[in-house]
Scaffold this active site. Structure first.
Site: not given
Ligand code: NAD
Length: 496
Positions: A248, A173, A282, A383
């Site tokens: 992550e 997803k 990130c 963040e």
């Molecule tokens: P997000 O948490 O809003 O969403 C990430 C994913 O989770 C999306 O596909 C979203 O649809 C899904 N999601 C949302 N709610 C959910 C739920 N209740 N159950 C299951 N899935 C759900 O994050 P974002 O805004 O897409 O991405 C940015 C974040 O990702 C930042 O915090 C960034 O630091 C982090 N990030 C971390 C790494 C790493 O390697 N540690 C890498 C890239 C991004």
């Protein structure tokens, strides 16, 4: 268009719902895709379960699994510009940066293809001549792979490649805003000969389809990359079925510059650390922690350089960085900056969206520097995930005191993803690197990574690791097989 991939078929959402994807750089329409709901997610999980329990994939010989991963890498070499274009349009990122992402993704598939073939388990020497004891690895089972929008196919590759290398089946997803490259991946896997049901794609809002993917007892592992708030809720929803969870999450990553650093290199890299991909990284070096004696020299130069950064659309050849992912995200970033100023930070540059010209039409936000920050401030602790640098200073009367002060600030965060230290003192950089509680530390550098080395966070930046060798182990179960070569009664209990 049918854009969910379930059990080897392209289908619409059962509800018929769709989502229009627009390019955040100018609001133009990109593609309309199916918007899945829980019923679609359940079907995808069933397909992955069936493919794992009854299909050939988990027991497919490792060289054949590796060959499929290599084929995907070959197809990405072939389709590189097409997929980079999809990601540039979905994210607003510069096309040339997306092309570089494609090179990284090819490397990830090849890395796990070669690892897939090196895992033979091990024989245990029990010291007993009539016993065979072996430790073998097996796939975990059905994996829910949930990914963010900032590096859509790259973050997906970090999960899909090891999951397949280990023999798992999965439901992917991707973030709802960036579906196109995930659709390309399903086509590439199909073309590569992956059996049906092994790879499944669900597009849709996390809140709608996420719980099915994380709560289902038919799912054995959830691997999630995204924000810490979502990560916490996923961990909780997976708890009742005690499934494996790999997270992550985000980071508030310290970039520490000592007065004895090579300043031209440190300053130039400090810009890349935080403003690459408009700060939507990130591991972005969002917290500059600079020794007091060089504060003015460093920050004045950073402000001068930040003001020269050319912001523009994905195909603007002059641009050095692109737009944010959406207007909603821009509003969130702006709120963090406004709150920081209210908390006492000094806005040195940026801090206001563009109000005229082409940049006003898209989700563009200028490189922003906030000086006079402290660890109590929200902008230092949370963040914003935008092009926002906060500046904190440290000092010490002795070498030890200065190092203690820098390390204390660097570790004063709930996160622990990445950080950097700049100094020309070889002992100092080693000492400081050792004391920083972050999963990746760069010494006199910022940002590089390779698929051969593990990536992941300490503290609330997550658990588990991606890439490297451990990135494969996340997707493997370990089984001990004991065989008595000369069976005989145990004789423990009396036979009378
Ligand atoms: P997000 O948490 O809003 O969403 C990430 C994913 O989770 C999306 O596909 C979203 O649809 C899904 N999601 C949302 N709610 C959910 C739920 N209740 N159950 C299951 N899935 C759900 O994050 P974002 O805004 O897409 O991405 C940015 C974040 O990702 C930042 O915090 C960034 O630091 C982090 N990030 C971390 C790494 C790493 O390697 N540690 C890498 C890239 C991004």
């Amino acid at each position: 268009m049918p854009s969910l991939y379930i059990d080897g078929e392209w289908v619409d959402a059962e509800s018929g719902a769709t989502r229009e994807i627009t390019c955040p750089a100018d609001g133009s329409a990109v593609i309309t895709v199916a918007e899945a709901g829980p019923a679609d997610a359940r079907k995808a999980v069933e397909a992955a379960r069936c493919a794992f329990d009854e299909g050939p994939w988990p027991s497919t010989p490792a060289p054949e699994r590796a060959a499929i991963l290599h084929r995907v890498a070959d197809y990405l070499e072939r389709d590189k510009d097409e997929v980079a274009r999809m990601e540039a349009l979905d994210t607003g990122k510069r096309f040339v940066e997306s092309q570089l992402d494609m090179d990284d993704i090819i490397g990830v598939f090849r890395h796990f293809a070669s690892l897939a073939q090196g895992e033979a388990g091990r024989v245990v020497d029990t010291g007993m001549p009539d016993v065979s004891s072996r430790v073998v690895t097996e796939p975990v089972g059905v994996c829910s792979l949930i990914t963010p929008w900032n590096y859509p196919l790259l973050q997906t590759a970090w999960k899909v490649a090891p999951a397949l290398a280990a023999g798992n089946t999965f439901v992917l997803k991707p973030a709802e805003l960036t579906p196109q490259s995930a659709m390309w991946l399903m086509k590439a896997l199909e073309e590569a000969g992956l059996p049906k049901g092994v790879a499944n794609l669900i597009l849709g809002a996390g809140a709608d389809v996420g719980p099915t993917l994380t709560e289902s007892p038919e799912v054995d592992l959830v691997s999630f990359t995204g924000g810490v708030v979502t990560g916490r809720s996923i961990m909780a929803s997976a708890a009742p079925t005690v499934k494996r969870v790999a997270l992550e999450l985000g980071g508030k990553n310290p970039n520490i510059i000592f007065a004895d650093a090579d300043l031209p290199a440190a300053i130039d890299n400090a810009l890349t650390a935080v403003f690459l991909d408009s700060g939507q990284v990130c591991s972005a070096g969002t917290r500059l922690i600079v020794e007091e004696s060089i504060h003015d020299e460093v920050v004045d130069e950073l402000v001068r350089r930040a003001e020269k950064i050319r912001v523009g659309g994905p195909f603007d050849e002059n641009a050095e960085t692109g737009s944010l992912i959406s207007e909603d995200h821009l509003a969130k970033v702006a709120t963090y900056v406004d709150a920081a100023v209210a908390e006492g930070a000094v806005l040195r540059t940026g801090g206001k969206r563009y109000e005229s010209g082409e940049l006003a039409k898209g989700a563009f936000y200028p490189p922003t520097i906030l000086d006079n920050c402290s660890t109590e401030m929200t902008c230092v602790q949370e963040e914003s995930f935008g092009p926002v640098l906060t500046v904190e200073t440290f000092s010490g009367a002795t070498v030890d005191e200065a190092e203690d002060a820098a390390v204390k600030l660097g570790n004063d965060t709930i996160y622990g993803l990445a950080g950097a230290v700049w100094s020309q003192d070889a002992g100092r950089v080693e000492r400081v690197a050792k004391r920083l509680r972050h999963g990746t530390i760069w010494i006199n550098d910022y940002h590089p990574y390779v698929p051969q080395a593990e990536w992941g966070g300490m503290k609330q930046s997550g658990n588990g690791r991606e890439l490297g060798l451990v990135g494969l182990h996340e997707y493997q179960e370990t089984k001990h097989i004991w065989q008595n070569l000369r069976p005989a009664p145990a004789g423990w209990f009396s036979n009378d």
